[in-house]
Scaffold this motif. Structure first.
Motif, PDB file in Angstrom:
ATOM      1  N   ALA A  38     -20.230 -32.091 -63.726  1.00 30.64           N
ATOM      2  CA  ALA A  38     -21.402 -31.511 -64.383  1.00 30.64           C
ATOM      3  C   ALA A  38     -21.294 -31.742 -65.884  1.00 30.64           C
ATOM      4  N   GLU A  39     -22.380 -32.240 -66.475  1.00 34.22           N
ATOM      5  CA  GLU A  39     -22.379 -32.558 -67.897  1.00 34.22           C
ATOM      6  C   GLU A  39     -23.628 -31.989 -68.564  1.00 34.22           C
ATOM      7  N   PHE A  62     -21.390 -22.778 -61.422  1.00 38.20           N
ATOM      8  CA  PHE A  62     -22.337 -22.694 -60.304  1.00 38.20           C
ATOM      9  C   PHE A  62     -21.824 -23.476 -59.102  1.00 38.20           C
ATOM     10  N   LEU A  63     -21.018 -24.514 -59.350  1.00 35.60           N
ATOM     11  CA  LEU A  63     -20.420 -25.273 -58.251  1.00 35.60           C
ATOM     12  C   LEU A  63     -19.366 -24.447 -57.520  1.00 35.60           C
ATOM     13  N   VAL A  64     -18.600 -23.661 -58.268  1.00 30.31           N
ATOM     14  CA  VAL A  64     -17.596 -22.790 -57.649  1.00 30.31           C
ATOM     15  C   VAL A  64     -18.265 -21.769 -56.739  1.00 30.31           C
ATOM     16  N   LEU A  99     -13.932 -30.429 -59.290  1.00 26.72           N
ATOM     17  CA  LEU A  99     -15.127 -30.042 -60.033  1.00 26.72           C
ATOM     18  C   LEU A  99     -14.809 -30.137 -61.518  1.00 26.72           C
ATOM     19  N   LEU A 100     -15.595 -30.914 -62.247  1.00 26.99           N
ATOM     20  CA  LEU A 100     -15.409 -31.072 -63.683  1.00 26.99           C
ATOM     21  C   LEU A 100     -16.655 -30.604 -64.417  1.00 26.99           C
ATOM     22  N   ASP A 122     -10.538 -21.391 -59.775  1.00 25.47           N
ATOM     23  CA  ASP A 122     -11.456 -21.335 -60.913  1.00 25.47           C
ATOM     24  C   ASP A 122     -10.745 -20.606 -62.073  1.00 25.47           C
ATOM     25  N   ASP A 123     -10.389 -21.292 -63.137  1.00 26.28           N
ATOM     26  CA  ASP A 123     -10.318 -22.727 -63.187  1.00 26.28           C
ATOM     27  C   ASP A 123      -8.902 -23.110 -63.587  1.00 26.28           C
ATOM     28  N   LEU A 124      -8.523 -24.337 -63.285  1.00 29.39           N
ATOM     29  CA  LEU A 124      -7.146 -24.787 -63.440  1.00 29.39           C
ATOM     30  C   LEU A 124      -6.727 -24.880 -64.904  1.00 29.39           C
ATOM     31  N   SER A 125      -7.682 -25.106 -65.799  1.00 33.45           N
ATOM     32  CA  SER A 125      -7.361 -25.213 -67.219  1.00 33.45           C
ATOM     33  C   SER A 125      -6.761 -23.927 -67.773  1.00 33.45           C
TER      34      SER A 125
END
Length: 249
Positions: free
Chosen positions: A193-194, A16-18, A7-8, A127-130
């Motif tokens: 998602a953008e 919302f995807l998570v 998921l990006l 949520d989230d890897l960053s």
């Protein structure tokens, strides 16, 4: 089964995807290990309640294993010493930034099936890897962690992995962009998602690119990309083709 979904999000919030995948896998009867590094348990619980899922009940029956990263970080950095025999999954904060074995061991132990387990299959959700990079972990260590999780869950246990990571191609954060490009290369499915290039719109909140990595599964195949726009509502998300928002029609 055996799939790695990435998921990006760029210029928007893809959380919302998570929430969707968390509720989806719990309703499907899967065993879920949720490494939540961004928000508290109460936050995810409130959103899941709107989607018809009770996270507290899932934890109590052993279907959901929840790592509250914010709380663990605070305990490690400002709290008391760890209890003997219970090392923190995020102990790299006090040790080597290139050693995420503690986090992998937590995931492996949480999702290793036991005799008599009624769950359909193991799922790792991150949520989230960053955030791991922000905590000081090296990109190579994070990629190693994902690699070992893929081997253990996707290959051996035929489970699934879903991770969220932020992307900003204009950013000077080379470590994060290295992480993003490497994960894109190894994922089976990318949901990107953008934010809209034209800015904020009350009827269209963004667009999502669905990239099916067929080239990863069969040599010579071309990846398939579909693009939709979406609007986030209180209890669901509406998707539609570009330019076909209900407000325009």
């Amino acid at each position: 089964q055996g799939r790695f979904t990435l998921l990006l999000d760029s210029r928007t919030d893809g959380s919302f995807l998570v929430h969707h995948f968390l509720s989806f896998y719990l309703r499907a009867g899967c065993k879920v290990c949720f490494v939540a590094l961004l928000q508290s348990f109460s936050h995810y619980s409130v959103v899941a309640q709107k989607l018809g899922t009770n996270l507290t009940a899932a934890k109590e029956r052993g279907q959901l294993v929840f790592l509250e990263g914010l709380k663990s970080c605070l305990e490690l950095l400002f709290g008391e010493e760890e209890e003997a025999g219970e090392p923190s999954p995020l102990r790299f904060l006090r040790g080597s930034p290139s050693d995420l074995r503690g986090l992998f061991d937590f995931v492996r132990v949480s999702l290793t099936p036991a005799a008599g387990d009624p769950w359909r299959g193991p799922v790792l959700l991150v949520d989230d890897l960053s955030v791991l990079l922000s905590l000081g972990a090296t990109p190579v260590a994070v990629l190693d962690f994902i690699h070992y999780c893929r081997v253990s869950l996707c290959s051996h246990l035929q489970g699934n992995i879903v991770v969220l990571v932020h992307s900003n191609e204009d950013s000077e954060d080379e470590d994060n962009e290295l992480l993003v490009s490497s994960l894109c290369h190894h994922s089976h499915l990318i949901l990107w998602a953008e934010g809209l290039a034209t800015g904020f719109c009350k009827d269209v909140h963004g667009q999502i690119r669905i990239i099916k990595r067929l080239s990863l599964q069969r040599a010579g195949e071309q990846d398939v990309t579909q693009t939709y726009q979406y609007k986030i509502q209180d209890r669901n998300v509406t998707f539609f083709a570009r330019g076909l928002s209900a407000a325009l029609l």
